[in-house]
Design an enzyme around this catalytic site. Structure first.
Site, PDB file in Angstrom:
ATOM      1  N   HIS A  72      35.135  52.025  29.693  1.00  0.00           N
ATOM      2  CA  HIS A  72      34.951  50.589  29.475  1.00  0.00           C
ATOM      3  C   HIS A  72      35.243  50.230  28.011  1.00  0.00           C
ATOM      4  O   HIS A  72      35.906  49.235  27.717  1.00  0.00           O
ATOM      5  CB  HIS A  72      33.504  50.179  29.759  1.00  0.00           C
ATOM      6  CG  HIS A  72      33.066  50.378  31.175  1.00  0.00           C
ATOM      7  ND1 HIS A  72      32.140  51.327  31.535  1.00  0.00           N
ATOM      8  CD2 HIS A  72      33.409  49.732  32.316  1.00  0.00           C
ATOM      9  CE1 HIS A  72      31.931  51.261  32.843  1.00  0.00           C
ATOM     10  NE2 HIS A  72      32.690  50.315  33.342  1.00  0.00           N
ATOM     11  N   LYS A  81      42.169  53.788  36.097  1.00  0.00           N
ATOM     12  CA  LYS A  81      41.235  54.544  36.948  1.00  0.00           C
ATOM     13  C   LYS A  81      41.124  53.904  38.333  1.00  0.00           C
ATOM     14  O   LYS A  81      41.035  54.597  39.344  1.00  0.00           O
ATOM     15  CB  LYS A  81      39.890  54.589  36.233  1.00  0.00           C
ATOM     16  CG  LYS A  81      38.659  54.726  37.083  1.00  0.00           C
ATOM     17  CD  LYS A  81      38.428  56.158  37.469  1.00  0.00           C
ATOM     18  CE  LYS A  81      37.087  56.421  38.111  1.00  0.00           C
ATOM     19  NZ  LYS A  81      36.439  55.321  38.767  1.00  0.00           N
TER      20      LYS A  81
HETATM   21  P1  AMP Z   1      33.687  48.896  36.544  1.00  0.00           P
HETATM   22  O1  AMP Z   1      32.546  48.585  35.627  1.00  0.00           O
HETATM   23  O2  AMP Z   1      33.603  50.238  37.189  1.00  0.00           O
HETATM   24  O3  AMP Z   1      34.000  47.771  37.499  1.00  0.00           O
HETATM   25  O4  AMP Z   1      34.968  49.007  35.610  1.00  0.00           O
HETATM   26  C1  AMP Z   1      35.325  47.953  34.753  1.00  0.00           C
HETATM   27  C2  AMP Z   1      36.711  48.205  34.228  1.00  0.00           C
HETATM   28  O5  AMP Z   1      36.721  49.453  33.531  1.00  0.00           O
HETATM   29  C3  AMP Z   1      37.754  48.301  35.351  1.00  0.00           C
HETATM   30  O6  AMP Z   1      38.947  47.663  34.927  1.00  0.00           O
HETATM   31  C4  AMP Z   1      37.939  49.787  35.479  1.00  0.00           C
HETATM   32  O7  AMP Z   1      39.213  50.158  35.979  1.00  0.00           O
HETATM   33  C5  AMP Z   1      37.770  50.243  34.039  1.00  0.00           C
HETATM   34  N1  AMP Z   1      37.407  51.661  33.983  1.00  0.00           N
HETATM   35  C6  AMP Z   1      36.402  52.272  34.659  1.00  0.00           C
HETATM   36  N2  AMP Z   1      36.416  53.588  34.402  1.00  0.00           N
HETATM   37  C7  AMP Z   1      37.455  53.814  33.553  1.00  0.00           C
HETATM   38  C8  AMP Z   1      38.001  54.975  32.921  1.00  0.00           C
HETATM   39  N3  AMP Z   1      37.477  56.181  33.108  1.00  0.00           N
HETATM   40  N4  AMP Z   1      39.081  54.807  32.121  1.00  0.00           N
HETATM   41  C9  AMP Z   1      39.633  53.587  31.926  1.00  0.00           C
HETATM   42  N5  AMP Z   1      39.159  52.460  32.481  1.00  0.00           N
HETATM   43  C10 AMP Z   1      38.091  52.571  33.284  1.00  0.00           C
END
Ligand code: AMP
Length: 286
Positions: free
Chosen positions: A37, A150
């Protein structure tokens, strides 16, 4: 950094930033921040003078109520982390600010929502994602919005919805951030028990083996997936899917010729993890 809970206040803050000549960057999240994030926030900080991070655990994209109930939440820690990498606003609305009584409109990105995650989680998952991202884009009206590779299918769906519905926003998809052992960072990793945490890096090892085989010249999908599957078998992992599809349409491919998404999902007890790499014949992973 300020914490904002209402759309009205968010619009006021964005309007003031734009009046001061700043580009507005948006980073939508569900919280439980890790370096994945934070890498998006850092990228937004590089590109934009005003950075809005949203923290909203969107109930409509969860297909299992148990997954929603135990989704990790720690707003105070998230606020401190977002501030530490230069966010200007943490927008953390309540559920009824996002979904007022009588809410009835949804956004669906038809064909892209059906394969892979759509098969396992149902098409309502990406309907929930597309609807909330549409709303967040309308709430913040950013110049740029940042997402992670991801969640490759999600990123593709968002690119398509922005194009199809003419949102005036540039979408940037940032690389997957991994733990030292290759495991893709995920808020759900904290829910893994010790044995599952030990086994889980086999997902990325399988993906990297596919990348290497492709880079070494093997473009036969059956053959390269078989190689990856042998790594999963060593750890007793039966994936929900492990597939090579067009990185543009998500249609299955038999031969790797052009940008191909190799995507995997597997359960470790009740915790579901996903990961992916993009391969291209002759050029390996990206
Ligand atoms: P989430 O909180 O899981 O909905 O993720 C929020 C954002 O962070 C989304 O755009 C995800 O794709 C990105 N994200 C989550 N995990 C990763 C990671 N390991 N590397 C890069 N971006 C990530």
């Amino acid at each position: 950094m300020i914490i904002i809970r209402t759309v009205t206040e968010l619009r006021d803050a964005v309007r003031a930033a734009r009046a001061a000549g700043k580009r507005v960057g948006l980073v939508p999240t569900m919280g439980a921040f890790h370096q994945g994030h934070l890498s998006l926030v850092q990228r937004a900080r590089e590109q934009c003078g005003f950075v809005v991070v949203t923290l909203f655990v969107n109930p409509t994209q969860f297909n299992e109520s148990a997954d929603l109930a135990r989704y990790p939440r720690d707003e105070a820690a998230d606020a401190a982390l977002a501030a530490s990498v230069g966010a200007d606003v943490l927008f953390a609305p309540a559920v009824d600010e996002v979904y007022p009584k009588g809410f009835a409109t949804t956004v669906e990105v038809a064909a892209l929502a059906e394969p892979l995650e759509g098969v396992v989680r149902g098409t309502q998952h990406f309907r929930g994602v597309a609807t909330v991202v549409t709303k967040l884009l309308n709430m913040a009206q950013p110049d740029e919005a940042f997402f992670g590779q991801k969640d490759a299918q999600q990123a593709l769906i968002i690119r398509r919805l922005v194009r199809d519905l003419d949102f005036p926003v540039r979408i940037e998809v940032c690389p997957t951030v991994r733990e030292a052992d290759g495991l893709a960072m995920s808020s759900r990793n904290t829910l893994l028990d010790a044995e599952s945490r030990r086994r889980a890096p086999a997902l990325s090892r399988a993906l990297f083996a596919v990348s290497k085989a492709v880079a070494d010249g093997d473009t036969n999908v059956d053959a390269v997936l078989k190689l990856g599957r042998s790594i999963l078998i060593e750890e007793g992992i039966e994936p929900e899917y492990f597939a090579a599809v067009s990185a543009e349409t998500l249609a299955p491919v038999e031969v790797i010729d052009g940008e191909t998404l190799v995507a995997i999902a597997a359960r470790f007890g009740s915790v579901r993890l996903i990961d992916n790499v993009i391969v291209n014949s002759g050029s390996g992973a990206s």
